[in-house]
Design a protein around this motif. Structure first.
Motif, PDB file in Angstrom:
ATOM      1  N   MET A  87      -2.452  40.588  18.834  1.00 56.90           N
ATOM      2  CA  MET A  87      -2.852  40.968  17.478  1.00 56.90           C
ATOM      3  C   MET A  87      -2.635  39.795  16.509  1.00 56.90           C
ATOM      4  O   MET A  87      -3.453  39.566  15.609  1.00 56.90           O
ATOM      5  CB  MET A  87      -2.083  42.204  17.031  1.00 56.90           C
ATOM      6  N   LEU A  88      -1.550  39.062  16.678  1.00 59.94           N
ATOM      7  CA  LEU A  88      -1.299  37.902  15.825  1.00 59.94           C
ATOM      8  C   LEU A  88      -2.347  36.825  16.025  1.00 59.94           C
ATOM      9  O   LEU A  88      -2.834  36.232  15.061  1.00 59.94           O
ATOM     10  CB  LEU A  88       0.105  37.332  16.113  1.00 59.94           C
ATOM     11  N   ARG A  89      -2.698  36.561  17.278  1.00 58.34           N
ATOM     12  CA  ARG A  89      -3.729  35.558  17.572  1.00 58.34           C
ATOM     13  C   ARG A  89      -5.071  35.950  16.957  1.00 58.34           C
ATOM     14  O   ARG A  89      -5.794  35.110  16.432  1.00 58.34           O
ATOM     15  CB  ARG A  89      -3.878  35.365  19.080  1.00 58.34           C
ATOM     16  N   GLN A  90      -5.405  37.235  17.035  1.00 59.35           N
ATOM     17  CA  GLN A  90      -6.671  37.707  16.447  1.00 59.35           C
ATOM     18  C   GLN A  90      -6.655  37.573  14.932  1.00 59.35           C
ATOM     19  O   GLN A  90      -7.679  37.287  14.324  1.00 59.35           O
ATOM     20  CB  GLN A  90      -6.934  39.159  16.835  1.00 59.35           C
ATOM     21  N   ALA A  91      -5.503  37.762  14.320  1.00 58.44           N
ATOM     22  CA  ALA A  91      -5.396  37.665  12.865  1.00 58.44           C
ATOM     23  C   ALA A  91      -5.632  36.229  12.393  1.00 58.44           C
ATOM     24  O   ALA A  91      -6.127  36.011  11.291  1.00 58.44           O
ATOM     25  CB  ALA A  91      -4.032  38.160  12.400  1.00 58.44           C
TER      26      ALA A  91
ATOM     27  N   SER B 288      -0.176  45.281   6.181  1.00 59.39           N
ATOM     28  CA  SER B 288      -1.571  45.733   6.113  1.00 59.39           C
ATOM     29  C   SER B 288      -2.053  46.541   7.315  1.00 59.39           C
ATOM     30  O   SER B 288      -3.103  47.173   7.238  1.00 59.39           O
ATOM     31  CB  SER B 288      -2.497  44.524   5.948  1.00 59.39           C
ATOM     32  N   ASN B 289      -1.323  46.535   8.415  1.00 60.73           N
ATOM     33  CA  ASN B 289      -1.803  47.165   9.640  1.00 60.73           C
ATOM     34  C   ASN B 289      -0.731  48.124  10.155  1.00 60.73           C
ATOM     35  O   ASN B 289       0.287  47.692  10.714  1.00 60.73           O
ATOM     36  CB  ASN B 289      -2.120  46.073  10.678  1.00 60.73           C
ATOM     37  N   SER B 290      -0.961  49.414  10.006  1.00 61.82           N
ATOM     38  CA  SER B 290       0.045  50.405  10.383  1.00 61.82           C
ATOM     39  C   SER B 290       0.309  50.409  11.892  1.00 61.82           C
ATOM     40  O   SER B 290       1.435  50.664  12.324  1.00 61.82           O
ATOM     41  CB  SER B 290      -0.348  51.799   9.905  1.00 61.82           C
ATOM     42  N   HIS B 291      -0.716  50.126  12.696  1.00 66.02           N
ATOM     43  CA  HIS B 291      -0.514  50.069  14.145  1.00 66.02           C
ATOM     44  C   HIS B 291       0.415  48.902  14.507  1.00 66.02           C
ATOM     45  O   HIS B 291       1.359  49.070  15.292  1.00 66.02           O
ATOM     46  CB  HIS B 291      -1.862  49.929  14.865  1.00 66.02           C
ATOM     47  N   PHE B 292       0.175  47.740  13.917  1.00 69.35           N
ATOM     48  CA  PHE B 292       1.043  46.588  14.144  1.00 69.35           C
ATOM     49  C   PHE B 292       2.466  46.911  13.686  1.00 69.35           C
ATOM     50  O   PHE B 292       3.429  46.615  14.410  1.00 69.35           O
ATOM     51  CB  PHE B 292       0.518  45.356  13.399  1.00 69.35           C
ATOM     52  N   ALA B 293       2.600  47.507  12.526  1.00 70.63           N
ATOM     53  CA  ALA B 293       3.923  47.838  11.988  1.00 70.63           C
ATOM     54  C   ALA B 293       4.675  48.787  12.919  1.00 70.63           C
ATOM     55  O   ALA B 293       5.878  48.617  13.157  1.00 70.63           O
ATOM     56  CB  ALA B 293       3.793  48.440  10.594  1.00 70.63           C
ATOM     57  N   ARG B 294       3.975  49.776  13.482  1.00 66.19           N
ATOM     58  CA  ARG B 294       4.608  50.728  14.396  1.00 66.19           C
ATOM     59  C   ARG B 294       5.062  50.023  15.669  1.00 66.19           C
ATOM     60  O   ARG B 294       6.196  50.210  16.129  1.00 66.19           O
ATOM     61  CB  ARG B 294       3.658  51.869  14.733  1.00 66.19           C
ATOM     62  N   LEU B 295       4.192  49.172  16.240  1.00 68.65           N
ATOM     63  CA  LEU B 295       4.550  48.428  17.449  1.00 68.65           C
ATOM     64  C   LEU B 295       5.692  47.452  17.172  1.00 68.65           C
ATOM     65  O   LEU B 295       6.594  47.278  17.996  1.00 68.65           O
ATOM     66  CB  LEU B 295       3.338  47.671  17.996  1.00 68.65           C
ATOM     67  N   PHE B 296       5.662  46.822  16.014  1.00 66.44           N
ATOM     68  CA  PHE B 296       6.710  45.894  15.595  1.00 66.44           C
ATOM     69  C   PHE B 296       8.061  46.605  15.559  1.00 66.44           C
ATOM     70  O   PHE B 296       9.048  46.118  16.106  1.00 66.44           O
ATOM     71  CB  PHE B 296       6.351  45.330  14.211  1.00 66.44           C
ATOM     72  N   ASP B 297       8.095  47.775  14.932  1.00 62.81           N
ATOM     73  CA  ASP B 297       9.336  48.554  14.853  1.00 62.81           C
ATOM     74  C   ASP B 297       9.806  48.992  16.240  1.00 62.81           C
ATOM     75  O   ASP B 297      10.997  48.909  16.551  1.00 62.81           O
ATOM     76  CB  ASP B 297       9.157  49.772  13.959  1.00 62.81           C
ATOM     77  N   GLU B 298       8.882  49.452  17.067  1.00 55.63           N
ATOM     78  CA  GLU B 298       9.231  49.871  18.425  1.00 55.63           C
ATOM     79  C   GLU B 298       9.787  48.698  19.228  1.00 55.63           C
ATOM     80  O   GLU B 298      10.792  48.829  19.948  1.00 55.63           O
ATOM     81  CB  GLU B 298       8.008  50.468  19.121  1.00 55.63           C
ATOM     82  N   TYR B 299       9.152  47.541  19.104  1.00 51.88           N
ATOM     83  CA  TYR B 299       9.605  46.335  19.795  1.00 51.88           C
ATOM     84  C   TYR B 299      11.049  46.001  19.404  1.00 51.88           C
ATOM     85  O   TYR B 299      11.899  45.745  20.252  1.00 51.88           O
ATOM     86  CB  TYR B 299       8.679  45.163  19.474  1.00 51.88           C
TER      87      TYR B 299
ATOM     88  N   GLU C 279       5.716  30.182  14.413  1.00 47.79           N
ATOM     89  CA  GLU C 279       4.451  29.703  13.840  1.00 47.79           C
ATOM     90  C   GLU C 279       3.620  30.834  13.243  1.00 47.79           C
ATOM     91  O   GLU C 279       2.672  30.592  12.500  1.00 47.79           O
ATOM     92  CB  GLU C 279       3.639  28.943  14.899  1.00 47.79           C
ATOM     93  N   PHE C 280       3.974  32.080  13.557  1.00 47.53           N
ATOM     94  CA  PHE C 280       3.242  33.239  13.042  1.00 47.53           C
ATOM     95  C   PHE C 280       4.016  34.000  11.967  1.00 47.53           C
ATOM     96  O   PHE C 280       3.695  35.148  11.659  1.00 47.53           O
ATOM     97  CB  PHE C 280       2.898  34.210  14.183  1.00 47.53           C
ATOM     98  N   ARG C 281       5.026  33.373  11.387  1.00 50.01           N
ATOM     99  CA  ARG C 281       5.880  34.058  10.405  1.00 50.01           C
ATOM    100  C   ARG C 281       5.042  34.739   9.312  1.00 50.01           C
ATOM    101  O   ARG C 281       5.237  35.907   9.002  1.00 50.01           O
ATOM    102  CB  ARG C 281       6.853  33.070   9.777  1.00 50.01           C
ATOM    103  N   ASP C 282       4.097  34.016   8.729  1.00 47.43           N
ATOM    104  CA  ASP C 282       3.281  34.575   7.643  1.00 47.43           C
ATOM    105  C   ASP C 282       2.380  35.700   8.140  1.00 47.43           C
ATOM    106  O   ASP C 282       2.219  36.719   7.467  1.00 47.43           O
ATOM    107  CB  ASP C 282       2.438  33.491   6.979  1.00 47.43           C
ATOM    108  N   GLN C 283       1.800  35.527   9.315  1.00 50.42           N
ATOM    109  CA  GLN C 283       0.918  36.557   9.874  1.00 50.42           C
ATOM    110  C   GLN C 283       1.707  37.820  10.226  1.00 50.42           C
ATOM    111  O   GLN C 283       1.210  38.932  10.056  1.00 50.42           O
ATOM    112  CB  GLN C 283       0.184  36.052  11.127  1.00 50.42           C
ATOM    113  N   ILE C 284       2.926  37.657  10.715  1.00 48.37           N
ATOM    114  CA  ILE C 284       3.767  38.821  11.033  1.00 48.37           C
ATOM    115  C   ILE C 284       3.979  39.641   9.771  1.00 48.37           C
ATOM    116  O   ILE C 284       3.789  40.860   9.771  1.00 48.37           O
ATOM    117  CB  ILE C 284       5.110  38.378  11.654  1.00 48.37           C
ATOM    118  N   HIS C 285       4.353  38.973   8.697  1.00 43.96           N
ATOM    119  CA  HIS C 285       4.573  39.699   7.435  1.00 43.96           C
ATOM    120  C   HIS C 285       3.289  40.377   6.950  1.00 43.96           C
ATOM    121  O   HIS C 285       3.297  41.555   6.577  1.00 43.96           O
ATOM    122  CB  HIS C 285       5.112  38.752   6.365  1.00 43.96           C
ATOM    123  N   ALA C 286       2.198  39.639   6.974  1.00 43.38           N
ATOM    124  CA  ALA C 286       0.930  40.189   6.480  1.00 43.38           C
ATOM    125  C   ALA C 286       0.494  41.405   7.304  1.00 43.38           C
ATOM    126  O   ALA C 286       0.051  42.412   6.738  1.00 43.38           O
ATOM    127  CB  ALA C 286      -0.160  39.115   6.512  1.00 43.38           C
TER     128      ALA C 286
END
Length: 81
Positions: free
Chosen positions: A75-79, A25-36, A14-21
């Motif tokens: 972070m996704l919920r906040q977005a 747009s958010n380097s911290h999210f991108a770093r955590l995403f890659d680490e995950y 349900e967060f597919r679009d928010q994950i991409h966005a």
């Protein structure tokens, strides 16, 4: 579950679009995403016995993956809010 995919799009479709966005747009999210996803790949390799690791180490990796997943979900919920 052994070998199960835990990538975020499978976990939170349900967060597919928010994950991409947020990845763009958010380097911290991108770093955590890659680490995950690196952790998820490593855990799957251990579960599939491609790599060997102690049970304790594998459980430590799984706990860290869960912590990252919780943070990314927050972070996704906040977005969306």
């Amino acid at each position: 579950m052994l070998g199960e995919h835990h990538d975020l799009v499978h976990e939170f479709p349900e967060f597919r679009d928010q994950i991409h966005a947020l990845k763009v747009s958010n380097s911290h999210f991108a770093r955590l995403f890659d680490e995950y996803h690196q952790l998820d790949r490593q855990i799957r390799r251990i579960e599939q016995q491609v790599e060997t690791a102690s049970d304790e180490y594998a459980e430590t990796l799984k706990r860290h993956r869960l912590q990252l997943k919780d943070e990314l979900y927050r972070m996704l919920r906040q977005a969306v809010a």
